[in-house]
Design a protein around this motif. Structure first.
Motif, PDB file in Angstrom:
ATOM      1  N   ILE A  20      -0.974  -0.436   8.174  1.00 10.09           N
ATOM      2  CA  ILE A  20      -0.050   0.699   8.058  1.00 10.09           C
ATOM      3  C   ILE A  20      -0.827   1.974   7.725  1.00 10.09           C
ATOM      4  O   ILE A  20      -0.648   3.017   8.364  1.00 10.09           O
ATOM      5  CB  ILE A  20       1.024   0.422   6.980  1.00 10.09           C
ATOM      6  CG1 ILE A  20       1.993  -0.659   7.468  1.00 10.09           C
ATOM      7  CG2 ILE A  20       1.768   1.692   6.595  1.00 10.09           C
ATOM      8  CD1 ILE A  20       2.907  -1.212   6.381  1.00 10.09           C
ATOM      9  N   VAL A  21      -1.700   1.893   6.727  1.00 15.85           N
ATOM     10  CA  VAL A  21      -2.413   3.089   6.259  1.00 15.85           C
ATOM     11  C   VAL A  21      -3.460   3.557   7.266  1.00 15.85           C
ATOM     12  O   VAL A  21      -3.513   4.749   7.598  1.00 15.85           O
ATOM     13  CB  VAL A  21      -3.048   2.845   4.872  1.00 15.85           C
ATOM     14  CG1 VAL A  21      -3.899   4.028   4.447  1.00 15.85           C
ATOM     15  CG2 VAL A  21      -1.955   2.587   3.840  1.00 15.85           C
TER      16      VAL A  21
ATOM     17  N   GLY B  88      -7.197   1.051   3.147  1.00 13.98           N
ATOM     18  CA  GLY B  88      -5.993   1.682   2.626  1.00 13.98           C
ATOM     19  C   GLY B  88      -5.859   1.387   1.148  1.00 13.98           C
ATOM     20  O   GLY B  88      -6.038   0.251   0.726  1.00 13.98           O
ATOM     21  N   CYS B  89      -5.562   2.408   0.369  1.00 16.11           N
ATOM     22  CA  CYS B  89      -5.378   2.260  -1.082  1.00 16.11           C
ATOM     23  C   CYS B  89      -3.954   2.626  -1.444  1.00 16.11           C
ATOM     24  O   CYS B  89      -3.451   3.655  -0.987  1.00 16.11           O
ATOM     25  CB  CYS B  89      -6.284   3.221  -1.848  1.00 16.11           C
ATOM     26  SG  CYS B  89      -7.986   2.832  -1.751  1.00 16.11           S
ATOM     27  N   HIS B  90      -3.344   1.825  -2.281  1.00 11.60           N
ATOM     28  CA  HIS B  90      -2.044   2.197  -2.827  1.00 11.60           C
ATOM     29  C   HIS B  90      -2.231   3.357  -3.802  1.00 11.60           C
ATOM     30  O   HIS B  90      -3.167   3.357  -4.599  1.00 11.60           O
ATOM     31  CB  HIS B  90      -1.420   1.026  -3.598  1.00 11.60           C
ATOM     32  CG  HIS B  90      -0.851  -0.033  -2.738  1.00 11.60           C
ATOM     33  ND1 HIS B  90      -1.567  -1.133  -2.355  1.00 11.60           N
ATOM     34  CD2 HIS B  90       0.380  -0.164  -2.183  1.00 11.60           C
ATOM     35  CE1 HIS B  90      -0.807  -1.913  -1.601  1.00 11.60           C
ATOM     36  NE2 HIS B  90       0.389  -1.341  -1.480  1.00 11.60           N
TER      37      HIS B  90
ATOM     38  N   GLY C 249       0.093   5.431   0.547  1.00  8.05           N
ATOM     39  CA  GLY C 249      -1.260   5.004   0.866  1.00  8.05           C
ATOM     40  C   GLY C 249      -2.202   6.145   1.171  1.00  8.05           C
ATOM     41  O   GLY C 249      -1.794   7.207   1.649  1.00  8.05           O
ATOM     42  N   LEU C 250      -3.464   5.918   0.871  1.00  8.80           N
ATOM     43  CA  LEU C 250      -4.550   6.820   1.220  1.00  8.80           C
ATOM     44  C   LEU C 250      -5.591   6.018   1.985  1.00  8.80           C
ATOM     45  O   LEU C 250      -5.906   4.892   1.599  1.00  8.80           O
ATOM     46  CB  LEU C 250      -5.214   7.394  -0.032  1.00  8.80           C
ATOM     47  CG  LEU C 250      -4.379   8.312  -0.911  1.00  8.80           C
ATOM     48  CD1 LEU C 250      -5.079   8.529  -2.249  1.00  8.80           C
ATOM     49  CD2 LEU C 250      -4.133   9.636  -0.210  1.00  8.80           C
ATOM     50  N   CYS C 251      -6.129   6.583   3.043  1.00  8.93           N
ATOM     51  CA  CYS C 251      -7.217   5.944   3.770  1.00  8.93           C
ATOM     52  C   CYS C 251      -8.524   6.531   3.236  1.00  8.93           C
ATOM     53  O   CYS C 251      -8.752   7.742   3.325  1.00  8.93           O
ATOM     54  CB  CYS C 251      -7.081   6.209   5.267  1.00  8.93           C
ATOM     55  SG  CYS C 251      -8.354   5.380   6.248  1.00  8.93           S
TER      56      CYS C 251
ATOM     57  N   ALA D 262     -12.408   4.679  -2.396  1.00 13.60           N
ATOM     58  CA  ALA D 262     -11.320   3.770  -2.780  1.00 13.60           C
ATOM     59  C   ALA D 262     -11.552   3.227  -4.187  1.00 13.60           C
ATOM     60  O   ALA D 262     -10.656   3.252  -5.034  1.00 13.60           O
ATOM     61  CB  ALA D 262     -11.200   2.631  -1.776  1.00 13.60           C
ATOM     62  N   LYS D 263     -12.739   2.751  -4.452  1.00 15.73           N
ATOM     63  CA  LYS D 263     -13.061   2.182  -5.768  1.00 15.73           C
ATOM     64  C   LYS D 263     -12.934   3.242  -6.861  1.00 15.73           C
ATOM     65  O   LYS D 263     -12.336   2.991  -7.918  1.00 15.73           O
ATOM     66  CB  LYS D 263     -14.474   1.589  -5.744  1.00 15.73           C
ATOM     67  CG  LYS D 263     -14.952   1.020  -7.056  1.00 15.73           C
ATOM     68  CD  LYS D 263     -14.185  -0.216  -7.469  1.00 15.73           C
ATOM     69  CE  LYS D 263     -14.817  -0.845  -8.722  1.00 15.73           C
ATOM     70  NZ  LYS D 263     -13.828  -1.583  -9.501  1.00 15.73           N
TER      71      LYS D 263
END
Length: 131
Positions: free
Chosen positions: A15-16, A37-39, A56-58, A64-65
Motif C-alpha cells: 500500500i505504502v 513503508g512505516c506506520h 504510512g511513510l515510504c 525508517a529505523k
C-alpha cells in the motif's frame, strides 16, 4: 523490534510503496530493495487506521529505523526534524551526509497519491519523537 514488524507486514508495504511510487519521502531514493513503508501511528496504537495509505511513510531503512525510534520527526507541515540526540553526532561524517541536510526540509511528496495525515504526524511528534 518495530522495524522487523514493519518489514513483514507485506500488505501495508505494498500500500505504502505504491502510494509513494516507490521513492523515499526524505531522500528521494527510488531503489525498492532499500525502501519500506512505516506506520506513522503503529498498528498496536490504532488498528482501525493502520492499513490506510495516509498512515504510512515510504522511507529507506536508515530513515525508517530513525523515524520509528523517534530520532527524526515530521510535523504537520511535512517538515523534517532531527532530534538533539542525533545532532549530538554532528562531528561524524555520517551525520552530515545522512541527516543534517534534511533538517528543516519538507518531505518529497510530489508523486504521492495520498499525503500523510497531519493529525497522525502530530501524534508521532508528541508521542514518539525525542526532540
Amino acid at each position: 523490534d518495530d522495524l522487523s514488524e514493519e518489514m513483514f507486514d507485506t500488505k501495508f508495504q505494498a500500500i505504502v510503496l505504491n502510494n509513494y511510487k516507490s521513492h523515499c519521502a526524505v531522500s528521494g531514493i527510488k531503489v525498492p530493495e532499500v525502501l519500506m513503508g512505516c506506520h506513522i501511528i503503529p498498528f498496536a496504537e490504532n488498528e482501525e487506521e493502520s492499513m490506510k495509505a495516509d498512515n504510512g511513510l515510504c522511507l529507506t531503512v536508515l530513515y525508517a529505523k530513525t523515524y520509528l525510534d523517534g530520532l527524526i520527526g515530521i510535523d504537520q507541515d511535512y517538515k523534517i526534524h532531527i532530534s538533539d540526540e542525533l545532532k549530538a553526532n554532528q562531528i561524524e561524517r555520517g551525520y552530515a551526509a545522512n541527516f543534517k541536510k534534511y533538517d528543516g526540509e519538507t518531505l518529497n511528496l510530489r508523486d504521492v497519491t495520498i499525503r500523510p495525515n497531519p493529525d497522525f504526524l502530530k501524534w508521532h511528534m508528541n508521542s514518539v519523537y525525542r526532540m
